[in-house]
Scaffold this active site. Structure first.
Site, PDB file in Angstrom:
ATOM      1  N   ASP A  15       0.816  -1.142  -0.143  1.00 40.44           N
ATOM      2  CA  ASP A  15      -0.006   0.035   0.053  1.00 40.44           C
ATOM      3  C   ASP A  15       0.901   1.213  -0.108  1.00 40.44           C
ATOM      4  O   ASP A  15       2.081   1.318   0.166  1.00 40.44           O
ATOM      5  CB  ASP A  15      -0.834   0.076   1.196  1.00 40.44           C
ATOM      6  CG  ASP A  15      -1.720   1.201   1.319  1.00 40.44           C
ATOM      7  OD1 ASP A  15      -2.429   1.538   0.461  1.00 40.44           O
ATOM      8  OD2 ASP A  15      -1.691   1.897   2.604  1.00 40.44           O
ATOM      9  N   ASP A  17      -0.269   5.233   0.814  1.00 39.46           N
ATOM     10  CA  ASP A  17      -0.245   6.299   1.960  1.00 39.46           C
ATOM     11  C   ASP A  17      -0.603   5.418   3.344  1.00 39.46           C
ATOM     12  O   ASP A  17      -1.363   4.379   3.516  1.00 39.46           O
ATOM     13  CB  ASP A  17      -1.749   7.091   1.778  1.00 39.46           C
ATOM     14  CG  ASP A  17      -1.462   7.869   0.410  1.00 39.46           C
ATOM     15  OD1 ASP A  17      -0.492   8.278   0.298  1.00 39.46           O
ATOM     16  OD2 ASP A  17      -2.715   8.229   0.253  1.00 39.46           O
ATOM     17  N   ASP A 177      -1.308  -0.847   5.913  1.00 35.70           N
ATOM     18  CA  ASP A 177      -1.729  -0.388   7.208  1.00 35.70           C
ATOM     19  C   ASP A 177      -2.904  -0.144   7.629  1.00 35.70           C
ATOM     20  O   ASP A 177      -3.459   0.222   8.850  1.00 35.70           O
ATOM     21  CB  ASP A 177      -0.943   1.155   7.261  1.00 35.70           C
ATOM     22  CG  ASP A 177      -1.804   1.996   6.310  1.00 35.70           C
ATOM     23  OD1 ASP A 177      -2.516   2.851   6.842  1.00 35.70           O
ATOM     24  OD2 ASP A 177      -2.010   1.765   5.057  1.00 35.70           O
TER      25      ASP A 177
END
Length: 235
Positions: A15, A17, A177
């Site tokens: 991922d 951001d 995240d």
């Protein structure tokens, strides 16, 4: 830190951001600019970090609801245009790498491990950000939110990444995240790492039950059996 190691991994996808980049400042600046231009109160960084993860349109929809707006397609389109206008600048000025990201990517790349990005971020903003942060050259596959019909948590971006790298589901590690990342990995049946420092709607990433939960990006090197990982040829 667990002593268990992942074996059989032949490619890694990340991922963006909240995983590689701390993008909250740039996202907040663009969101608040768009809201205030339409006469609404700014959202602030705390809220933006909770709302991010499902693409910009959902971020802005949440921000507008929070501001008390009646969200219509017309209003959302107008706010999105204002966001895009400002984010073209703040994506670069308001984003930084999380600690140890660049060094860890360099180590992985030095072992010829194919690396990719799977993000819901609008595609036009990805390349300038990666270039600005000096990590673009590490990735041979980059999929943004405009490159797929279904965004995470749908597994289709991960299936596409498997095809690009020519690996089976158990051979692709996905690192993220938020619960969207872990749900996507679980649906695609590929192993997952959840990072505790990112943006996850105010929830602990461990609640989503990734295969590994790490506090530091560099800890990836401790769970991978790098010496057994071999380079794969992309299709």
């Amino acid at each position: 830190m667990t002593e268990k190691k992942l074996t059989g991994i032949r490619a890694i996808a990340f991922d963006l951001d909240g995983t590689l980049t701390d993008s909250a400042v740039g996202l907040t600046q663009a969101t608040d600019y768009a809201l205030q231009a339409k006469g609404f109160a700014p959202a602030g960084k705390h809220n933006v970090t909770i709302w991010v993860g499902n693409g910009v349109d959902m971020l802005l929809t949440r921000a507008l609801h929070h501001a008390g707006a009646q969200v219509t397609d017309t209003l959302l389109n107008e706010v999105r245009a204002l966001f895009d206008e400002r984010y073209a600048t703040t994506v670069k000025t308001g984003s930084n790498l999380f600690p140890h990201v660049k060094e860890t990517l360099e180590t992985l790349a030095s072992h010829n491990i194919p690396l990719g990005i799977v993000t819901n971020k609008p595609t036009p903003f990805i390349a300038p950000l990666l270039k600005q942060l000096g990590i673009a050259h590490y990735f041979s596959s980059v999929l943004g939110g405009d490159d797929v019909k279904e965004k995470k948590p749908h597994p289709s971006p991960l299936y596409l990444t498997m095809g690009i790298f020519g690996v089976r589901k158990e051979e692709l590690l996905f690192v993220g995240d938020s619960r969207n990342d872990i749900i996507a990995a679980q649906a695609a049946q590929c192993p997952s790492v959840g990072l505790t420092y990112g943006y996850n709607y105010g929830e602990p990433i461990a609640d989503s039950k990734p295969d590994f939960t790490l506090d530091d990006f560099a800890d990836l090197l401790s769970i991978l059996d790098i010496t057994s990982m071999t380079k794969v040829e992309q299709n």
